[in-house]
Design a protein around this motif. Structure first.
Motif, PDB file in Angstrom:
ATOM      1  N   UNK A 111       0.822  -1.209   0.000  1.00  0.00           N
ATOM      2  CA  UNK A 111       0.000   0.000   0.000  1.00  0.00           C
ATOM      3  C   UNK A 111       0.856   1.259   0.000  1.00  0.00           C
ATOM      4  N   UNK A 112       1.864   1.310   0.854  1.00  0.00           N
ATOM      5  CA  UNK A 112       2.693   2.509   0.924  1.00  0.00           C
ATOM      6  C   UNK A 112       3.507   2.706  -0.355  1.00  0.00           C
ATOM      7  N   UNK A 113       3.790   1.626  -1.064  1.00  0.00           N
ATOM      8  CA  UNK A 113       4.448   1.765  -2.365  1.00  0.00           C
ATOM      9  C   UNK A 113       3.537   2.456  -3.378  1.00  0.00           C
ATOM     10  N   UNK A 114       2.234   2.153  -3.305  1.00  0.00           N
ATOM     11  CA  UNK A 114       1.281   2.694  -4.265  1.00  0.00           C
ATOM     12  C   UNK A 114       0.801   4.112  -3.928  1.00  0.00           C
ATOM     13  N   UNK A 115       0.765   4.463  -2.648  1.00  0.00           N
ATOM     14  CA  UNK A 115       0.134   5.728  -2.251  1.00  0.00           C
ATOM     15  C   UNK A 115       0.987   6.936  -2.641  1.00  0.00           C
ATOM     16  N   UNK A 116       0.327   8.063  -2.925  1.00  0.00           N
ATOM     17  CA  UNK A 116       1.062   9.277  -3.291  1.00  0.00           C
ATOM     18  C   UNK A 116       1.710   9.941  -2.080  1.00  0.00           C
ATOM     19  N   UNK A 117       2.693  10.770  -2.342  1.00  0.00           N
ATOM     20  CA  UNK A 117       3.319  11.535  -1.272  1.00  0.00           C
ATOM     21  C   UNK A 117       2.358  12.611  -0.785  1.00  0.00           C
ATOM     22  N   UNK A 118       2.409  12.868   0.516  1.00  0.00           N
ATOM     23  CA  UNK A 118       1.545  13.895   1.074  1.00  0.00           C
ATOM     24  C   UNK A 118       1.473  13.803   2.577  1.00  0.00           C
ATOM     25  N   UNK A 119       1.058  14.894   3.238  1.00  0.00           N
ATOM     26  CA  UNK A 119       0.956  14.893   4.697  1.00  0.00           C
ATOM     27  C   UNK A 119      -0.283  14.143   5.173  1.00  0.00           C
ATOM     28  N   UNK A 120      -0.271  13.751   6.428  1.00  0.00           N
ATOM     29  CA  UNK A 120      -1.421  13.064   7.021  1.00  0.00           C
ATOM     30  C   UNK A 120      -2.631  13.991   7.041  1.00  0.00           C
ATOM     31  N   UNK A 121      -3.809  13.418   6.841  1.00  0.00           N
ATOM     32  CA  UNK A 121      -5.046  14.189   6.847  1.00  0.00           C
ATOM     33  C   UNK A 121      -5.731  14.183   8.209  1.00  0.00           C
ATOM     34  N   UNK A 122      -5.355  13.233   9.069  1.00  0.00           N
ATOM     35  CA  UNK A 122      -5.966  13.102  10.387  1.00  0.00           C
ATOM     36  C   UNK A 122      -4.875  13.069  11.449  1.00  0.00           C
ATOM     37  N   UNK A 123      -5.200  13.468  12.692  1.00  0.00           N
ATOM     38  CA  UNK A 123      -4.240  13.298  13.787  1.00  0.00           C
ATOM     39  C   UNK A 123      -3.835  11.835  13.907  1.00  0.00           C
ATOM     40  N   UNK A 124      -2.599  11.576  14.327  1.00  0.00           N
ATOM     41  CA  UNK A 124      -2.073  10.215  14.291  1.00  0.00           C
ATOM     42  C   UNK A 124      -2.786   9.257  15.242  1.00  0.00           C
ATOM     43  N   UNK A 125      -3.509   9.774  16.244  1.00  0.00           N
ATOM     44  CA  UNK A 125      -4.214   8.882  17.165  1.00  0.00           C
ATOM     45  C   UNK A 125      -5.653   8.608  16.729  1.00  0.00           C
ATOM     46  N   UNK A 126      -6.056   9.094  15.542  1.00  0.00           N
ATOM     47  CA  UNK A 126      -7.411   8.856  15.031  1.00  0.00           C
ATOM     48  C   UNK A 126      -7.463   7.505  14.328  1.00  0.00           C
ATOM     49  N   UNK A 127      -8.473   6.687  14.630  1.00  0.00           N
ATOM     50  CA  UNK A 127      -8.618   5.399  13.958  1.00  0.00           C
ATOM     51  C   UNK A 127      -9.890   5.322  13.129  1.00  0.00           C
ATOM     52  N   UNK A 128     -10.807   6.280  13.309  1.00  0.00           N
ATOM     53  CA  UNK A 128     -12.065   6.205  12.561  1.00  0.00           C
ATOM     54  C   UNK A 128     -12.732   7.566  12.555  1.00  0.00           C
ATOM     55  N   UNK A 129     -13.379   7.921  11.424  1.00  0.00           N
ATOM     56  CA  UNK A 129     -14.081   9.208  11.372  1.00  0.00           C
ATOM     57  C   UNK A 129     -15.583   9.033  11.184  1.00  0.00           C
ATOM     58  N   UNK A 130     -16.125   7.888  11.624  1.00  0.00           N
ATOM     59  CA  UNK A 130     -17.572   7.681  11.548  1.00  0.00           C
ATOM     60  C   UNK A 130     -18.277   8.653  12.495  1.00  0.00           C
ATOM     61  N   UNK A 131     -19.339   9.331  12.060  1.00  0.00           N
ATOM     62  CA  UNK A 131     -20.116  10.137  12.993  1.00  0.00           C
ATOM     63  C   UNK A 131     -20.594   9.291  14.175  1.00  0.00           C
ATOM     64  N   UNK A 132     -20.609   9.888  15.359  1.00  0.00           N
ATOM     65  CA  UNK A 132     -20.885   9.132  16.580  1.00  0.00           C
ATOM     66  C   UNK A 132     -22.243   8.412  16.526  1.00  0.00           C
ATOM     67  N   UNK A 133     -23.280   9.087  16.036  1.00  0.00           N
ATOM     68  CA  UNK A 133     -24.599   8.451  15.994  1.00  0.00           C
ATOM     69  C   UNK A 133     -24.613   7.237  15.070  1.00  0.00           C
ATOM     70  N   UNK A 134     -23.896   7.336  13.928  1.00  0.00           N
ATOM     71  CA  UNK A 134     -23.855   6.201  13.014  1.00  0.00           C
ATOM     72  C   UNK A 134     -23.081   5.032  13.628  1.00  0.00           C
ATOM     73  N   UNK A 135     -22.002   5.334  14.347  1.00  0.00           N
ATOM     74  CA  UNK A 135     -21.233   4.281  15.001  1.00  0.00           C
ATOM     75  C   UNK A 135     -22.091   3.558  16.036  1.00  0.00           C
ATOM     76  N   UNK A 136     -22.871   4.314  16.803  1.00  0.00           N
ATOM     77  CA  UNK A 136     -23.756   3.719  17.808  1.00  0.00           C
ATOM     78  C   UNK A 136     -24.817   2.847  17.138  1.00  0.00           C
ATOM     79  N   UNK A 137     -25.424   3.383  16.064  1.00  0.00           N
ATOM     80  CA  UNK A 137     -26.454   2.628  15.350  1.00  0.00           C
ATOM     81  C   UNK A 137     -25.879   1.332  14.788  1.00  0.00           C
TER      82      UNK A 137
END
Length: 307
Positions: free
Chosen positions: A177-203
């Motif tokens: 994967x890292x061979x294929x991915x383009x160069x660029x900075x991280x889009x999320x803080x390094x301790x983030x594992x998921x960006x699902x909205x809280x209500x959807x995650x609960x559902x």
């Protein structure tokens, strides 16, 4: 001594596609290291694009776990197919996950044909090869037949045997994967594992427990909407969630004799929700009957299935 140049970070979107029930959510959870997607033996349980995020010293991988591609029946199914298609088109790399214990079918050929229309790099993930991978060669031959060339001659194409359950070859998959991915900075803080909205995650957690208890009885006619979420006294959350079904007979099944099914769902869901929210949870579940909700735009919007 001159300073060594800093290694350039990689960052990109990776879509996991495949027909229903090949282990996409299980693989995503193993890749990210935490539970971010429904894991169920019931096909088509992932209804929206769920992003899991992995960060290490090489950069960041943002995973999209798309719904299984399948024959469209209603607006919910159409949403799932569009979601899967868009996930593949928007990604920097696609993992085509297949179940090597299951025969190749017409759905699989349709998926390969769609992926061949893209210029995106593809990784053929040969899942469950730690078990009896009796159909592995058939999936390789399918790609060769559709592309009209041996896999060794395909550009931007890699195969890898995997096990989403045990983690077999997960590190090697990240290398690819890292061979294929383009160069660029991280889009999320390094301790983030998921960006699902809280209500959807609960559902999703509540819906998973319904699938687990009810098995094959009425899973595809079930939806969950979180109608209330608020902090109450002390370290406690109060969650009010509606379970949507299409018939009165389904409502009776979901509630169970003396309310036993709904109570079991509530107990299992509450335990996991307390881990997710890191608070005590008071969970109020109730069942609503609405015929044809899977074709109702406003209901689907409330559940998070936006265009």
């Amino acid at each position: 001594m001159m300073n060594q140049p800093k290694k350039q970070l990689k960052c990109g979107m990776v879509s996991i596609v495949g027909r229903p029930n090949v282990g996409k959510s299980t693989l995503l959870n193993k890749l990210v290291g935490e539970k971010v997607a429904i894991v169920s033996t019931v096909p088509q349980t992932t209804r929206s694009q769920i992003r899991g995020i992995y960060t290490d010293e090489r950069g960041q991988v943002i995973f999209i776990d798309t719904p299984g591609l399948h024959v469209s029946q209603d607006k919910l199914d159409q949403f799932m197919n569009r979601s899967a298609d868009l996930g593949a088109r928007d990604a920097d790399c696609v993992i085509h996950l297949v179940d090597t214990m299951d025969r190749v079918g017409p759905q699989e050929e349709e998926i390969v044909w769609r992926l061949c229309q893209l210029t995106t790099p593809v990784i053929l993930g040969l899942n469950k090869t730690d078990m009896n991978a009796k159909y592995m060669d058939d999936y390789i031959q399918l790609w060769e037949r559709v592309k009209g060339m041996p896999v060794t001659e395909m550009k931007n194409f890699t195969m890898i045997p995997l096990s989403g359950k045990t983690g077999f070859h997960i590190d090697e998959l990240y290398d690819i994967l890292f061979d294929y991915l383009p160069a660029g900075p991280a889009l999320y803080p390094e301790d983030t594992v998921c960006d699902i909205p809280k209500k959807m995650a609960i559902a999703d957690i509540i819906r998973e427990k319904l699938f687990f208890i009810l098995r094959e009885e009425i899973p595809h006619s079930i939806g969950v909407v979180v109608e209330g979420l608020r902090a109450v006294k002390g370290n406690t959350f109060r969650i009010e969630a509606a379970v949507w079904v299409e018939k009165d007979s389904q409502k009776r099944i979901v509630i169970g004799k003396g309310g036993d099914v709904l109570k079991r769902v509530g107990t299992l869901a509450r335990e996991e929700l307390e881990l997710l929210l890191e608070k005590k949870v008071y969970l109020d579940l109730f069942v609503k009957v609405r015929k044809g909700w899977r074709d109702n735009d406003s209901v689907l919007f409330d559940m998070g299935y936006e265009e």
